[in-house]
Design a protein around this motif. Structure first.
Motif, PDB file in Angstrom:
ATOM      1  N   ASP A  56       0.841  -1.202   0.000  1.00 45.13           N
ATOM      2  CA  ASP A  56       0.000   0.000   0.000  1.00 45.13           C
ATOM      3  C   ASP A  56       0.877   1.252   0.000  1.00 45.13           C
ATOM      4  O   ASP A  56       2.052   1.211   0.367  1.00 45.13           O
ATOM      5  CB  ASP A  56      -0.916   0.036   1.230  1.00 45.13           C
ATOM      6  N   THR A  57       0.267   2.365  -0.385  1.00 43.77           N
ATOM      7  CA  THR A  57       0.975   3.651  -0.397  1.00 43.77           C
ATOM      8  C   THR A  57       0.164   4.677   0.381  1.00 43.77           C
ATOM      9  O   THR A  57      -1.033   4.835   0.152  1.00 43.77           O
ATOM     10  CB  THR A  57       1.161   4.153  -1.853  1.00 43.77           C
ATOM     11  N   LEU A  58       0.835   5.359   1.317  1.00 41.48           N
ATOM     12  CA  LEU A  58       0.207   6.462   2.060  1.00 41.48           C
ATOM     13  C   LEU A  58       0.344   7.718   1.206  1.00 41.48           C
ATOM     14  O   LEU A  58       1.452   8.084   0.803  1.00 41.48           O
ATOM     15  CB  LEU A  58       0.877   6.669   3.416  1.00 41.48           C
ATOM     16  N   VAL A  59      -0.775   8.366   0.927  1.00 39.42           N
ATOM     17  CA  VAL A  59      -0.787   9.542   0.061  1.00 39.42           C
ATOM     18  C   VAL A  59      -1.221  10.756   0.877  1.00 39.42           C
ATOM     19  O   VAL A  59      -2.223  10.708   1.590  1.00 39.42           O
ATOM     20  CB  VAL A  59      -1.763   9.347  -1.135  1.00 39.42           C
ATOM     21  N   VAL A  60      -0.436  11.838   0.769  1.00 38.93           N
ATOM     22  CA  VAL A  60      -0.805  13.112   1.405  1.00 38.93           C
ATOM     23  C   VAL A  60      -0.810  14.186   0.324  1.00 38.93           C
ATOM     24  O   VAL A  60      -0.118  14.073  -0.694  1.00 38.93           O
ATOM     25  CB  VAL A  60       0.150  13.508   2.557  1.00 38.93           C
ATOM     26  N   TRP A  61      -1.588  15.210   0.556  1.00 34.63           N
ATOM     27  CA  TRP A  61      -1.672  16.307  -0.401  1.00 34.63           C
ATOM     28  C   TRP A  61      -0.365  17.089  -0.416  1.00 34.63           C
ATOM     29  O   TRP A  61       0.130  17.517  -1.447  1.00 34.63           O
ATOM     30  CB  TRP A  61      -2.859  17.194  -0.041  1.00 34.63           C
ATOM     31  N   LYS A  62       0.236  17.280   0.789  1.00 38.81           N
ATOM     32  CA  LYS A  62       1.449  18.072   0.920  1.00 38.81           C
ATOM     33  C   LYS A  62       2.257  17.513   2.088  1.00 38.81           C
ATOM     34  O   LYS A  62       1.690  16.994   3.043  1.00 38.81           O
ATOM     35  CB  LYS A  62       1.043  19.533   1.189  1.00 38.81           C
TER      36      LYS A  62
END
Length: 188
Positions: A56-62
């Motif tokens: 899995d990949t943790l995605v953040v906007w910034k």
């Protein structure tokens, strides 16, 4: 699977920009939180990390949505990497699931380590220079030797309480006790 994490610092701030961007990036689940980035205890981030599985990949906007300091960011990404998980920051285009993204992230880590070393060196040099000029670090004592003599004299009278003496000297009773080990007995 892409897992999103969105955070704002105060309830007055709006999460919509972040959550819309995360959903557009294909995040199947988005964890949202209202908490200061400086806080180590962020329950929704913990829930997101617990939910994630290898691959899995943790995605953040910034980047600043995940961590307040470079050290905190590096620790979190290293934790993800050790569990076989990736990290993606949309605004900065850092994707640790690619070789280029890992390179950029390691360069950030090296720069952060270099910055900490420089700050330590400057601090040490400043303290050494001040010491050479005869200056001692730390806060000035709240009570002068004259104040301590006055406090001892006042506390010899059993009618006068420690709280009254502290109030007269404009300090807390705890400060007075620190300067007079043993309290009233130390005044005699």
């Amino acid at each position: 699977m892409n897992i999103g994490y969105a955070r704002v610092s105060t309830a007055e701030q709006n999460l919509t920009l972040q959550t819309d961007a995360l959903e557009a990036a294909g995040c199947e689940r988005v964890f949202v939180e209202t908490a200061s980035g400086a806080q180590r205890d962020r329950p929704e981030l913990e829930r997101a990390l617990d939910f994630m599985r290898p691959g899995d990949t943790l995605v953040v906007w910034k980047l600043d949505r995940l961590a307040r300091s470079m050290r905190q960011l590096i620790d979190t990404v290293e934790l993800l990497h050790s569990k076989g998980m990736g990290f993606l920051s949309m605004t900065e285009a850092i994707d640790t699931t690619t070789a280029g993204g890992m390179l950029v992230f390691h360069i950030f880590g090296a720069l952060a380590q270099f910055e900490r070393a420089i700050i330590r060196e400057r601090t040490r040099a400043g303290l050494d220079a001040a010491r050479a000029r005869g200056r001692k670090g730390g806060r000035r004592p709240k009570l002068s030797q004259s104040d301590i003599r006055d406090a001892r004299a006042l506390l010899r009278d059993p009618e006068v309480s420690v709280a009254e003496v502290a109030k007269r000297l404009n300090v807390s009773p705890a400060t007075l006790y620190r300067h007079l080990p043993g309290g009233r007995a130390g005044a005699v």
